[in-house]
Design a protein around this motif. Structure first.
Motif, short mmCIF file in Angstrom:
data_model
loop_
_atom_site.label_atom_id
_atom_site.label_comp_id
_atom_site.label_asym_id
_atom_site.label_seq_id
_atom_site.Cartn_x
_atom_site.Cartn_y
_atom_site.Cartn_z
N PRO A 1 15.45 12.85 33.90
CA PRO A 1 14.77 12.72 32.59
C PRO A 1 15.62 13.25 31.44
CG PRO A 1 13.24 13.52 34.26
CD PRO A 1 14.60 13.55 34.87
N LYS A 2 16.36 14.33 31.69
CA LYS A 2 17.24 14.87 30.65
C LYS A 2 18.37 13.90 30.34
CE LYS A 2 15.26 18.89 30.04
NZ LYS A 2 14.71 19.31 28.72
N ALA A 3 18.89 13.26 31.38
CA ALA A 3 19.98 12.29 31.19
C ALA A 3 19.53 11.10 30.37
CB ALA A 3 20.52 11.84 32.54
N ILE A 4 18.29 10.65 30.60
CA ILE A 4 17.74 9.52 29.82
C ILE A 4 17.70 9.88 28.34
CG2 ILE A 4 15.60 8.28 29.32
CD1 ILE A 4 16.92 7.07 31.65
N LEU A 5 17.26 11.10 28.05
CA LEU A 5 17.14 11.52 26.65
C LEU A 5 18.50 11.77 26.02
CD1 LEU A 5 14.16 14.05 26.96
CD2 LEU A 5 14.08 11.71 26.06
N ALA A 6 19.48 12.20 26.83
CA ALA A 6 20.77 12.60 26.28
C ALA A 6 21.73 11.43 26.09
CB ALA A 6 21.42 13.64 27.19
N SER B 1 19.51 5.19 24.33
CA SER B 1 18.76 5.19 23.06
C SER B 1 19.11 3.97 22.21
CB SER B 1 19.06 6.47 22.27
OG SER B 1 18.67 7.62 23.00
N SER B 2 20.39 3.61 22.21
CA SER B 2 20.82 2.42 21.46
C SER B 2 20.19 1.16 22.04
CB SER B 2 22.35 2.32 21.48
OG SER B 2 22.78 1.15 20.82
N ASN B 3 20.15 1.06 23.36
CA ASN B 3 19.58 -0.13 24.00
C ASN B 3 18.06 -0.20 23.82
OD1 ASN B 3 22.07 -0.96 24.79
ND2 ASN B 3 21.59 -1.12 26.95
N LYS B 4 17.40 0.96 23.76
CA LYS B 4 15.96 0.95 23.46
C LYS B 4 15.71 0.35 22.08
CE LYS B 4 14.45 4.90 26.27
NZ LYS B 4 13.93 6.29 26.24
N LYS C 1 18.79 2.17 35.71
CA LYS C 1 19.05 2.24 37.15
C LYS C 1 20.48 2.73 37.41
CE LYS C 1 15.85 -1.54 38.25
NZ LYS C 1 15.75 -2.96 38.70
N THR C 2 21.43 2.23 36.62
CA THR C 2 22.82 2.66 36.77
C THR C 2 22.95 4.15 36.48
OG1 THR C 2 23.63 0.47 36.13
CG2 THR C 2 25.18 2.31 35.95
N LEU C 3 22.28 4.62 35.43
CA LEU C 3 22.31 6.04 35.09
C LEU C 3 21.69 6.88 36.20
CD1 LEU C 3 22.96 8.26 33.04
CD2 LEU C 3 20.72 7.84 32.00
N PHE C 4 20.60 6.40 36.78
CA PHE C 4 19.95 7.10 37.89
C PHE C 4 20.92 7.25 39.06
CE2 PHE C 4 17.57 7.07 41.87
CZ PHE C 4 16.69 8.13 41.68
N ASN C 5 21.58 6.16 39.42
CA ASN C 5 22.54 6.20 40.53
C ASN C 5 23.70 7.14 40.22
OD1 ASN C 5 21.03 4.34 41.98
ND2 ASN C 5 22.16 2.58 41.20
N THR C 6 24.13 7.16 38.95
CA THR C 6 25.22 8.03 38.54
C THR C 6 24.84 9.50 38.68
OG1 THR C 6 26.06 6.38 36.99
CG2 THR C 6 26.77 8.64 36.65
N THR D 1 23.34 15.56 31.36
CA THR D 1 21.98 16.06 31.06
C THR D 1 21.87 16.61 29.65
OG1 THR D 1 22.54 18.19 32.11
CG2 THR D 1 21.42 16.54 33.46
N GLY D 2 22.94 16.48 28.87
CA GLY D 2 22.85 16.83 27.45
C GLY D 2 23.15 18.27 27.11
N SER D 3 23.65 19.05 28.08
CA SER D 3 23.99 20.44 27.77
C SER D 3 25.33 20.50 27.03
CB SER D 3 24.09 21.27 29.06
OG SER D 3 22.85 21.27 29.76
N THR D 4 25.47 21.51 26.17
CA THR D 4 26.70 21.63 25.41
C THR D 4 27.83 22.09 26.31
OG1 THR D 4 25.44 22.25 23.43
CG2 THR D 4 27.79 22.78 23.45
N LEU D 5 28.92 21.33 26.33
CA LEU D 5 30.07 21.70 27.16
C LEU D 5 30.91 22.77 26.48
CD1 LEU D 5 31.24 18.25 28.55
CD2 LEU D 5 29.68 19.88 29.55
#
Length: 413
Positions: A232-237, A242-245, A326-331, A409-413
């Motif tokens: 879920p974090k990856a979807i948001l990040a 977001s662009s495709n939505k 689906k690709t993001l989930f597999n990744t 997952t959107g965490s700051t590196l």
């Protein structure tokens, strides 16, 4: 002893440029600098200005249009050619066109927001590349230090043995060969580290400056290691998601816009002219006010085709979005599993390294006591050295994988 000191100084000279570096960059600083100076992000930023102007253009189409008109012309009548002329002001305004204006402005707003995600995607590309280059450079740096450490221990062993017995030609040849090999590997690893630093500078578009070094990444644990939390974090990040939505929403809006072409269009038209004639000298002001109502009644094939095309594009964008998820989930699944695997392999390598270090220590004691041969010591030394270098590689592979999970997952590196 003097020769030993000279050789140690020679090794330390390889470290001086890095130890004397005036600026030590963290991973976060490198990424921040690279994101700001991304060529692709800069290009997208300039391009995005056109989308705001497109919205202004749509708004202008629905504002009243005023035109100053000069209208000289000739006509042919029974008596010959007639010259007429006029000048004045025309006004046109769309009063009603269904919901077309509303939909087009909403679509323009979506495109402006979507363009920001395009910038974020370009910056994310740089962030990912910098992260890989940074951890690779740290790996090269630590491998270099491993080489220096083994070189120093070889010097120390040579000194200790020389204090206990008279060195034979065999003894001298053995240590000369080891030290020469170590020096060559140190020089090679030093060059690899310099090239790794150069790659980082090129990625972030940093001017070629000699005072550049990087900081060690401290121990850390990824913010989200469970798939139920990470995905879920990856979807948001993910700015691509977001662009495709928004692309799906824009496609839906295109369907609504296409349907508005079947609605009636009502527009106001008005004009005020001063006209005159060169033959009968007729002149004066002519005014016109009226409404224009346009309704598509025949030949709707083009409008219907536009609607069908918009529907097809909507289905395509929707399918593409689902496939991207689906690709993001597999990744994310792969990254989590790979991280677990690398952590396990790294821990096993550390155990192996500890065992070979103990074996090498015992072999060294036996060599000093005269109970072992150079061949058996060299075999264990090479094994231990290879394990030490491999442990460094696995260490930074694990760090990279952990950072990769944080990145997704959107965490700051």
């Amino acid at each position: 002893m003097k020769k030993q000191i000279a050789l140690i100084c020679l090794v330390l000279l390889c470290l001086v440029p890095k130890l004397m570096a005036q600026k030590v960059w963290t991973l976060k600083e490198c990424i921040a600098y690279g994101r700001k100076r991304s060529f692709k992000a800069e290009e997208n930023t300039i391009l995005n200005a056109t989308y705001a102007e497109d919205k202004k253009n749509i708004e202008a189409l629905y504002l009243p249009q005023f035109n100053a008109v000069l209208n000289p012309y000739y006509t042919k009548g029974p008596g010959g050619y007639l010259w007429q002329s006029g000048f004045g002001l025309e006004a046109n305004a769309i009063i009603y066109s269904g919901s077309k204006k509303k939909y087009e402005l909403e679509k323009a707003d979506m495109i402006v927001v979507q363009s920001e995600y395009n910038i974020a995607s370009a910056q994310n590309d740089i962030e990912l590349q910098v992260m890989y280059a940074y951890t690779d450079a740290l790996s090269k740096k630590e491998q270099f230090l491993v080489g220096v450490r083994f070189y120093h221990k070889a010097l120390q062993l040579r000194y200790e043995l020389s204090q206990k017995k008279i060195f034979t030609l065999t003894d001298k040849t053995f240590f000369d060969a080891i030290l020469q090999q170590d020096r060559q590997e140190i020089e090679s690893l030093s060059l690899q580290y310099e090239l790794a630093l150069l790659k980082i500078k090129q990625l972030i578009n940093l001017d070629s400056t000699p005072d550049f070094d990087i900081e060690e990444i401290p121990p850390f644990a990824p913010a989200y290691k469970m798939l139920t939390e990470a995905f879920p974090k990856a979807i948001l990040a993910d700015p691509g998601i977001s662009s495709n939505k928004l692309e799906v929403a824009i496609a839906a809006k295109n369907i609504a816009i296409a349907k508005t072409f079947l609605s009636p269009t009502i527009s106001f038209q008005g004009s005020s002219f001063y006209a005159f004639n060169n033959n009968n000298n007729l002149s004066g002001i002519q005014n016109y006010l009226g409404l224009r109502v346009a309704v598509a009644v025949l030949n709707l094939k083009g409008q219907n085709a536009n609607i069908e095309r918009a529907v097809i594009n909507f289905n395509y964008q929707k399918t593409q979005l689902e496939n991207q998820k689906k690709t993001l989930f597999n990744t994310v699944v792969f990254i989590i599993n790979e991280l677990t695997n690398k952590e396990a392999v790294y821990q096993n390598m550390l155990i192996t390294l500890d065992k070979t270090t103990l074996l090498l220590s015992e072999s060294k004691k036996n060599l000093e006591a005269g109970n072992s041969t150079y061949e058996s010591y060299l075999l264990l030394r090479n094994w231990n050295r290879q394990n030490a270098l491999q442990a460094v590689v696995l260490k930074y592979d694990t760090i990279t994988q952990g950072k990769l999970l944080d990145f997704y997952t959107g965490s700051t590196l």
